[in-house]
Design a protein around this motif. Structure first.
Motif, PDB file in Angstrom:
ATOM      1  N   LEU A 164       1.233   3.945  -3.071  1.00  0.00           N
ATOM      2  CA  LEU A 164       0.630   5.265  -2.872  1.00  0.00           C
ATOM      3  C   LEU A 164       1.681   6.372  -3.037  1.00  0.00           C
ATOM      4  CD1 LEU A 164      -1.802   6.987  -2.115  1.00  0.00           C
ATOM      5  CD2 LEU A 164      -1.343   6.539   0.276  1.00  0.00           C
ATOM      6  N   MET A 165       2.878   6.130  -2.479  1.00  0.00           N
ATOM      7  CA  MET A 165       3.950   7.131  -2.592  1.00  0.00           C
ATOM      8  C   MET A 165       4.318   7.355  -4.053  1.00  0.00           C
ATOM      9  SD  MET A 165       4.606   8.670   0.093  1.00  0.00           S
ATOM     10  CE  MET A 165       6.044   9.615  -0.370  1.00  0.00           C
ATOM     11  N   PHE A 206       0.816  -1.214   0.000  1.00  0.00           N
ATOM     12  CA  PHE A 206       0.000   0.000   0.000  1.00  0.00           C
ATOM     13  C   PHE A 206       0.856   1.273   0.000  1.00  0.00           C
ATOM     14  CE2 PHE A 206      -2.287   3.408   2.160  1.00  0.00           C
ATOM     15  CZ  PHE A 206      -3.451   3.462   1.420  1.00  0.00           C
ATOM     16  N   GLN A 216       8.985  15.518  -0.002  1.00  0.00           N
ATOM     17  CA  GLN A 216       7.737  14.775  -0.209  1.00  0.00           C
ATOM     18  C   GLN A 216       7.799  13.352   0.321  1.00  0.00           C
ATOM     19  OE1 GLN A 216       8.361  15.661  -4.156  1.00  0.00           O
ATOM     20  NE2 GLN A 216       6.651  17.081  -4.376  1.00  0.00           N
ATOM     21  N   SER A 217       8.994  12.759   0.258  1.00  0.00           N
ATOM     22  CA  SER A 217       9.103  11.354   0.683  1.00  0.00           C
ATOM     23  C   SER A 217       8.797  11.177   2.170  1.00  0.00           C
ATOM     24  CB  SER A 217      10.491  10.816   0.357  1.00  0.00           C
ATOM     25  OG  SER A 217      11.450  11.650   0.937  1.00  0.00           O
ATOM     26  N   LEU A 233      -9.112   4.713   1.028  1.00  0.00           N
ATOM     27  CA  LEU A 233      -7.986   5.135   1.862  1.00  0.00           C
ATOM     28  C   LEU A 233      -6.923   5.856   1.024  1.00  0.00           C
ATOM     29  CD1 LEU A 233      -6.686   5.047   4.696  1.00  0.00           C
ATOM     30  CD2 LEU A 233      -5.669   2.878   4.083  1.00  0.00           C
ATOM     31  N   GLN A 234      -6.663   5.327  -0.159  1.00  0.00           N
ATOM     32  CA  GLN A 234      -5.704   5.980  -1.071  1.00  0.00           C
ATOM     33  C   GLN A 234      -6.173   7.396  -1.402  1.00  0.00           C
ATOM     34  OE1 GLN A 234      -4.391   4.330  -4.668  1.00  0.00           O
ATOM     35  NE2 GLN A 234      -3.466   2.532  -3.769  1.00  0.00           N
ATOM     36  N   ASP A 235      -7.460   7.498  -1.731  1.00  0.00           N
ATOM     37  CA  ASP A 235      -8.031   8.814  -2.053  1.00  0.00           C
ATOM     38  C   ASP A 235      -7.847   9.782  -0.888  1.00  0.00           C
ATOM     39  OD1 ASP A 235      -8.826   7.921  -4.466  1.00  0.00           O
ATOM     40  OD2 ASP A 235     -10.969   7.812  -4.017  1.00  0.00           O
ATOM     41  N   TYR A 258      -2.787  15.067   1.184  1.00  0.00           N
ATOM     42  CA  TYR A 258      -1.508  15.585   0.658  1.00  0.00           C
ATOM     43  C   TYR A 258      -1.759  16.869  -0.140  1.00  0.00           C
ATOM     44  CZ  TYR A 258       2.882  15.740  -1.879  1.00  0.00           C
ATOM     45  OH  TYR A 258       4.079  16.159  -2.407  1.00  0.00           O
ATOM     46  N   ASP A 259      -2.805  16.830  -0.992  1.00  0.00           N
ATOM     47  CA  ASP A 259      -3.111  17.994  -1.816  1.00  0.00           C
ATOM     48  C   ASP A 259      -3.572  19.188  -0.984  1.00  0.00           C
ATOM     49  OD1 ASP A 259      -2.443  16.700  -4.120  1.00  0.00           O
ATOM     50  OD2 ASP A 259      -4.475  16.081  -4.629  1.00  0.00           O
ATOM     51  N   PHE A 285      -5.560   9.783   1.522  1.00  0.00           N
ATOM     52  CA  PHE A 285      -4.173  10.229   1.678  1.00  0.00           C
ATOM     53  C   PHE A 285      -3.799  11.236   0.590  1.00  0.00           C
ATOM     54  CE2 PHE A 285      -3.368   6.443   4.433  1.00  0.00           C
ATOM     55  CZ  PHE A 285      -2.834   7.140   5.505  1.00  0.00           C
ATOM     56  N   ILE A 286      -4.287  10.999  -0.628  1.00  0.00           N
ATOM     57  CA  ILE A 286      -3.981  11.936  -1.727  1.00  0.00           C
ATOM     58  C   ILE A 286      -4.665  13.277  -1.464  1.00  0.00           C
ATOM     59  CG2 ILE A 286      -4.323  12.371  -4.210  1.00  0.00           C
ATOM     60  CD1 ILE A 286      -3.869   9.341  -4.642  1.00  0.00           C
ATOM     61  N   TYR A 335       6.272  12.092   3.594  1.00  0.00           N
ATOM     62  CA  TYR A 335       4.827  11.822   3.729  1.00  0.00           C
ATOM     63  C   TYR A 335       4.584  10.335   4.005  1.00  0.00           C
ATOM     64  CZ  TYR A 335      -0.171  12.485   2.858  1.00  0.00           C
ATOM     65  OH  TYR A 335      -1.534  12.545   2.989  1.00  0.00           O
ATOM     66  N   GLU A 336       5.543   9.534   3.630  1.00  0.00           N
ATOM     67  CA  GLU A 336       5.490   8.088   3.866  1.00  0.00           C
ATOM     68  C   GLU A 336       5.315   7.791   5.367  1.00  0.00           C
ATOM     69  OE1 GLU A 336       8.653   6.214   1.737  1.00  0.00           O
ATOM     70  OE2 GLU A 336       8.259   4.279   2.677  1.00  0.00           O
ATOM     71  N   ARG A 364     -13.803   7.980 -11.134  1.00  0.00           N
ATOM     72  CA  ARG A 364     -13.317   7.552  -9.809  1.00  0.00           C
ATOM     73  C   ARG A 364     -14.443   7.614  -8.786  1.00  0.00           C
ATOM     74  NH1 ARG A 364      -8.124  10.893  -8.481  1.00  0.00           N
ATOM     75  NH2 ARG A 364      -8.318   9.920  -6.479  1.00  0.00           N
ATOM     76  N   ILE A 401       1.772   8.235   6.224  1.00  0.00           N
ATOM     77  CA  ILE A 401       0.984   7.114   5.676  1.00  0.00           C
ATOM     78  C   ILE A 401       1.123   5.896   6.586  1.00  0.00           C
ATOM     79  CG2 ILE A 401       0.699   5.529   3.727  1.00  0.00           C
ATOM     80  CD1 ILE A 401       1.626   7.777   1.882  1.00  0.00           C
ATOM     81  N   MET A 406       4.135  10.912  -5.856  1.00  0.00           N
ATOM     82  CA  MET A 406       5.335  11.483  -6.487  1.00  0.00           C
ATOM     83  C   MET A 406       5.059  11.799  -7.966  1.00  0.00           C
ATOM     84  SD  MET A 406       7.620  11.852  -4.284  1.00  0.00           S
ATOM     85  CE  MET A 406       8.631  11.276  -2.986  1.00  0.00           C
ATOM     86  N   LYS A 412      -2.256   4.555   8.253  1.00  0.00           N
ATOM     87  CA  LYS A 412      -2.959   3.720   7.266  1.00  0.00           C
ATOM     88  C   LYS A 412      -3.859   2.661   7.902  1.00  0.00           C
ATOM     89  CE  LYS A 412       0.948   0.641   6.445  1.00  0.00           C
ATOM     90  NZ  LYS A 412       1.980   0.199   5.508  1.00  0.00           N
TER      91      LYS A 412
END
Lengths: 175, 188
Positions: free
Chosen positions: A65-66, A61, B18-19, B50-52, B58-59, B54-55, B21-22, A173, B25, A70, B29
């Motif tokens: 996601l990263m 995951f 940016q990395s 969940l992906q949505d 981030y945004d 986190f994105i 942010y991991e 989506r 997560i 990126m 998560k």
């Protein structure tokens, strides 16, 4: 009031009872085997809930996601760079055209000697301004301007298409 | 790096790392996944949402006020995104969240098998799924997401006493089930 009601026992576990009620409840608990049993059960539930294991997502995951994030931020940067480049080109072209017009105005023949009336002076200025534009729109110049407009049109179409694509993607989506 | 607070990590991400942010997560998560899964009742879909989330987070990091608690802000995104997904699927959670006067009658539809009685935590986990959605959400937010009753009430749009009532009733329902099945006697 039932001193060992479920509500009171829950508050006892959450440390929400005032000192006076707490003492009463403790006394009552010492007397009542049934009350102690209910409290033990409630505490057991509370402790189990506290130590409940989290649901785990797949191991891939985070890296996936990263990678997405990126990629998205890279494409945003590229888009910003593209917009900056295009607008710079437009500004340079506009500046070029402007300087060309200005140079033509200065190069135009000035009225010779004598006094010129105010109205005549305005007409001269307008003529000086219009003549270079006329010259600019003649012959080979017109094709250059056409190219610039075509480029502008192409860029606008690109952005419109990109916008539609994004909207479609967001819609798909959501569904 | 892993010992940094949420705010320190976010500051670093905002600065361009940016990395980092991991770390966020990895930190959230599973907790967020538990909440989404409880609401959607579908593992695949939960991971997608969940992906949505986190994105989205981030945004929107630039909109995050650094004086607030990141977890509350993030869980709000999680809750709202999942609700949107639910309403898109015409499965409105409100229908089950209407009132704290709901009766918790779990015994009727639960089949106790001796194998299931072996592990109390497993038993409780299963019973949480049988709770009405708002009750299981409150339990998940309170115990798993470590949110306060105030934070939960704000998120669910209900009062703090209502949240406490839901919390107590959920615990009582689970406790009654344990007692009626002699769990306490076996465990203690």
């Amino acid at each position: 009031m039932n001193t060992l009601s479920d509500e009171i026992l829950n508050k006892y576990i959450d440390n929400e009872l005032d000192q006076a009620t707490l003492l009463i409840v403790r006394e009552e608990l010492q007397r009542s085997e049934e009350g102690r049993k209910r409290l033990r059960a409630l505490q057991l539930v509370h402790n189990n809930l506290k130590n409940m294991e989290e649901e785990a997502v797949s191991s891939l995951f985070t890296p996936m996601l990263m990678k997405k994030i990126m990629k998205k931020s890279k494409s945003k940067k590229e888009q910003r760079f593209f917009i900056l480049s295009v607008s710079s080109i437009f500004v340079i072209i506009a500046l070029g055209i402007l300087s060309y017009i200005v140079s033509l105005i200065f190069a135009a023949p000035q009225s010779t000697g004598g006094t010129v009336s105010g109205a005549q002076e305005i007409v001269n200025i307008i003529e000086n301004l219009v003549t270079p534009i006329k010259n600019l729109l003649k012959g080979a110049n017109i094709s250059a301007i056409g190219s610039v407009f075509s480029l502008g049109l192409l860029i606008s179409v690109y952005f419109v298409m990109d916008l539609i694509k994004h909207k479609d993607r967001n819609l798909s989506r959501q569904h | 790096m892993k010992n940094l607070t949420d705010l320190e990590v976010i500051k670093s991400v905002k600065k361009g790392n940016q990395s980092d942010y991991e770390i966020i997560i990895d930190r959230y998560k599973n907790k967020a996944f538990s909440l989404i899964k409880r609401m959607l009742k579908n593992e695949m879909e939960a991971e997608e949402v969940l992906q949505d989330c986190f994105i989205k987070a981030y945004d929107s990091l630039n909109n995050f006020r650094m004086e607030a608690k990141f977890s509350t802000w993030f869980y709000r995104i999680v809750y709202n995104t999942t609700l949107t997904r639910l309403s898109n699927k015409k499965r409105k959670i409100e229908s089950e969240m209407s009132s704290v006067e709901d009766h918790l009658n779990l015994e009727s539809d639960y089949d106790f098998k001796s194998s299931e009685k072996k592990d109390l935590s497993e038993f409780i986990k299963k019973m949480i799924q049988k709770l009405p959605e708002n009750y299981s959400l409150v339990i998940t937010m309170f115990y798993m997401n470590e949110m306060s009753c105030e934070e939960i009430s704000e998120m669910l749009g209900t009062s703090v006493p209502n949240v406490k009532v839901m919390l107590h009733r959920s615990r009582n329902a689970l406790k009654d089930l344990m007692l009626s099945n002699n769990y306490v006697m076996e465990v203690l």
